[in-house]
Scaffold this active site. Structure first.
Site, short mmCIF file in Angstrom:
data_model
loop_
_atom_site.label_atom_id
_atom_site.label_comp_id
_atom_site.label_asym_id
_atom_site.label_seq_id
_atom_site.Cartn_x
_atom_site.Cartn_y
_atom_site.Cartn_z
N LEU A 188 0.81 -1.22 0.00
CA LEU A 188 0.00 0.00 0.00
C LEU A 188 0.84 1.27 0.00
O LEU A 188 0.33 2.36 0.23
CB LEU A 188 -0.97 -0.05 1.18
CG LEU A 188 -1.88 -1.30 1.17
CD1 LEU A 188 -2.72 -1.38 2.43
CD2 LEU A 188 -2.76 -1.35 -0.05
N CYS A 189 2.14 1.16 -0.28
CA CYS A 189 3.00 2.33 -0.41
C CYS A 189 2.81 2.98 -1.78
O CYS A 189 2.66 2.29 -2.78
CB CYS A 189 4.47 1.93 -0.27
SG CYS A 189 5.04 1.91 1.44
N HIS A 190 2.87 4.31 -1.78
CA HIS A 190 2.78 5.05 -3.03
C HIS A 190 4.11 5.00 -3.78
O HIS A 190 5.16 5.04 -3.15
CB HIS A 190 2.45 6.52 -2.74
CG HIS A 190 1.14 6.72 -2.08
ND1 HIS A 190 0.97 6.55 -0.72
CD2 HIS A 190 -0.08 7.07 -2.57
CE1 HIS A 190 -0.30 6.79 -0.41
NE2 HIS A 190 -0.96 7.10 -1.51
N MET A 238 8.75 4.47 5.19
CA MET A 238 8.87 3.09 4.71
C MET A 238 10.10 2.91 3.83
O MET A 238 10.74 1.86 3.84
CB MET A 238 7.61 2.66 3.95
CG MET A 238 6.36 2.55 4.82
SD MET A 238 6.62 1.76 6.43
CE MET A 238 7.26 0.15 5.95
N GLU A 239 10.44 3.98 3.09
CA GLU A 239 11.64 3.90 2.24
C GLU A 239 12.90 3.78 3.12
O GLU A 239 13.80 3.00 2.82
CB GLU A 239 11.73 5.15 1.35
CG GLU A 239 10.82 5.09 0.13
CD GLU A 239 9.33 5.21 0.44
OE1 GLU A 239 8.97 5.59 1.58
OE2 GLU A 239 8.51 4.91 -0.45
N ASP A 272 23.53 -12.05 4.14
CA ASP A 272 23.84 -12.90 2.99
C ASP A 272 25.35 -13.05 2.80
O ASP A 272 25.85 -14.15 2.54
CB ASP A 272 23.22 -12.28 1.72
CG ASP A 272 23.51 -13.12 0.48
OD1 ASP A 272 23.35 -14.35 0.55
OD2 ASP A 272 23.88 -12.55 -0.56
#
Lengths: 169, 169, 169, 169, 169, 169
Positions: free
Chosen positions: F85-87, F123-124, F138
């Site tokens: 739901l992020c733009h 969120m970014e 990793d």
């Protein structure tokens, strides 16, 4: 876990839900590697003038159709990015064909995908058809916003435990 | 350049071809930034038992519908990756709704997208509907391979120089 | 179908067109799984001062080269997203090396890709080189906009029915 | 932080490194929104027979060139996914042209990209050229593995604080 | 090449660096195809009221949890796009589960991924957990910006030459 | 529509659900364009020998840290592809820093993202931290499978109607 099981009946037929009704990617680890093929089709319905415009261009360079064909091929490869529960697949073949039918004022699209793998490729064929159809819409929308995409369906699938479906094209 | 111009007529109506008939992304640099909205719809037609299965799940957790809704929202954001000549856009809103219609044995999908930008968002709304429809197909295909996606069309658009189309939902 | 066959001659040599001259992804379903390797190279040519700047950084942390190496490795994985008719592949190895040649004022790039699969990996190696070269350009463009990317070519391939090409590095 | 500053000299000219020599995406928050354009070019050099094959197809349907053109347009949109320190951009225009030059046995490619934004679009134009060139290679490699991609460079840029570069095409 | 070898010691333990200390994707061409599984877990810690809000919604439709589950499944498929040196893989199964623990004010996430292939799937399981956790954060951030994602770790892996790790869940 | 409204209470606090409890992308069309910044952090905890290995490499070329930094920057750009739901956003700046803390046996990661736009970039920043942390895992997993990613949280945000949060770093 906060969700209640739905009971056997509700989720029974759907392979994309576990016993508690939660969405899952089906585990295909134990399926055999077999040749899988699937063919899907769909159509873009439009005004006769729009189709005539595509066909007059088509006779010379076929650009609307060839752009849409390429978009469909590339779209098949993006299927696991688009459809949440689809497996990532190494498709061995993608074909997309577009033809014009002036009697039905339609651009008809078919796609056949192939894989030697553990899961079917119906979604790849259907995605290729849908992306090709959307591309036809995009390229013609300046002259006809009333186009409709329809009849998107599976024509044939072969390979895998669930057996064949439909008639080979 | 090896390709001959097609003459004015063939490419005239299509904005996605230049004067020589080559596919181009339309230059929107000089268009105004306005609020653009577009609403598209589509349906997945199926056997009554398949719809009943979705609805029985739907009444409890709505999983087929909520997975498809999410796939549609995410699909709208992938539009410029899928449709070759679409511009990359910073969508400000994407809505996708799915409802079941037992009379028509259909899952009906609508999507409304918004942007403050230089180009319309019809393709984003149509792509959201198509990806949501494909996801419904994917999640139900184990019980019904004969489903059909249809009636995918633009209901309404507003904003931009070409003006409004259709009726606001 | 609105397009005329081109006849045998025109499309004969190209595997990416069908008998009617339409773009296709080659069907590799019946090819054997063998070990495939491909090595490609390319160079970024620049002003001596630009190369000196890369090398002085390079001796300490090698950042331009290591950022470009990583971009090349990641680029190889994106090949099927970028090149329309490439198959999606599960690469088993990607190597990218960058070295500075002060005599030619060049950053030289080589990439070797490997796969146990049904199709060659030349495009993956060439894409890795190209993306690494573009990244060198991006990181140095503030001091030198006149850089040129050139000599991008296939050095060697092995495996598959078409046999070996070039000399193993 | 374990890395030592490199001192001013080493990283001075490069905008993609901070004062301590670490790779950064340049902060363009305070740059003005202006119209930015960039034009890049490149060539694929090949055997005369290969070019003849493209041209004979080209005269009829131009498929190698039109597939490569579309791949270049789509590639421009993927630039921020490929080049690690490029900003995501809402390109307003992408054009890619391919022409055949029998005297130099070359397919020549140019791309012009536009944006109303805070950062230049050189990398988008160069990426479009590179992806189009790789696609030409892919489509012709069955008949000619010795093709070379070269002369990939910036022809012109305009807009932004660093001013113009080169000559407008 | 401008970079000096680091000597054996520094890079010895890391498989993602070659003898000269440069980042590489490990060559797995000669590894056997075996069944690989990996299970990872993680938690999102939050205020009791936030968890209560998720749980009250969860009892009815479980939307935060089901959106996050789907995002985690899709995130696993994007692992090779995100983690630079991960191999592209054809995952055969991805499962993501989220449960609420009111005693620890936590949403607990586990993911199990499977592959018949040449390399392990720990990163896919860890990426699924991380993306699901980020999605929980995104959906709840309007009511609680102080949430913390933690305890992201590998619970178990099986298959491949390096053998098993941890305890099967 | 088959889903029942949840009533006001349940969905009230969550902006990502509509009045009927369905997941939506928040409509930001009417929000002002302001400068938005967000800083997030996180840590990878490991055995002392693993950290020593990173640091000994780090002192020379910093490869684990510089690969992870780059992965974090690129990960920030993929946020709208990962978080449903992020733009989609045109980030103007992404910074990722990694430092080693031998006292806590931790690699500490911070990321600051900026945008002139209509929605925040928390969120970014959190995605950048998470992808960088996964990349550290990793690259070191061959020597230490017991590493844990934790303390991933928002340190600071500024801009937009909801105002500031936390302390600027």
């Amino acid at each position: 876990m906060m969700e209640k099981p739905t009971g056997g009946e509700a989720a029974a037929g759907f392979t994309h839900f576990d016993a508690e009704g939660r969405a899952v990617m089906v585990d295909v680890s134990d399926k055999d590697i077999t040749e899988r093929t699937a063919t899907a089709r769909g159509s873009v319905f439009m005004r006769p003038e729009t189709l005539a415009l595509i066909m007059s261009g088509g006779l010379k360079k076929g650009d609307v159709l060839s752009v849409a064909r390429l978009a469909g091929i590339m779209g098949a490869k993006r299927t696991p990015d688009l459809i949440p529960l689809c497996h990532p697949l190494a498709l061995t073949s993608v074909k997309v064909d577009l033809t014009c039918d002036p009697e039905r004022n339609a651009v008809d699209i078919t796609s056949t995908c192939k894989l030697k793998g553990r899961t079917g490729v119906e979604m790849e064929a259907l995605t290729a058809v849908s992306v090709a159809a959307l591309t036809v819409y995009d390229m013609c929308k300046a002259v006809d916003r009333g186009m409709t995409i329809g009849d998107v369906s599976l024509l044939h699938k072969a390979g895998g435990k669930s057996g064949d479906y439909g008639t080979a094209p």
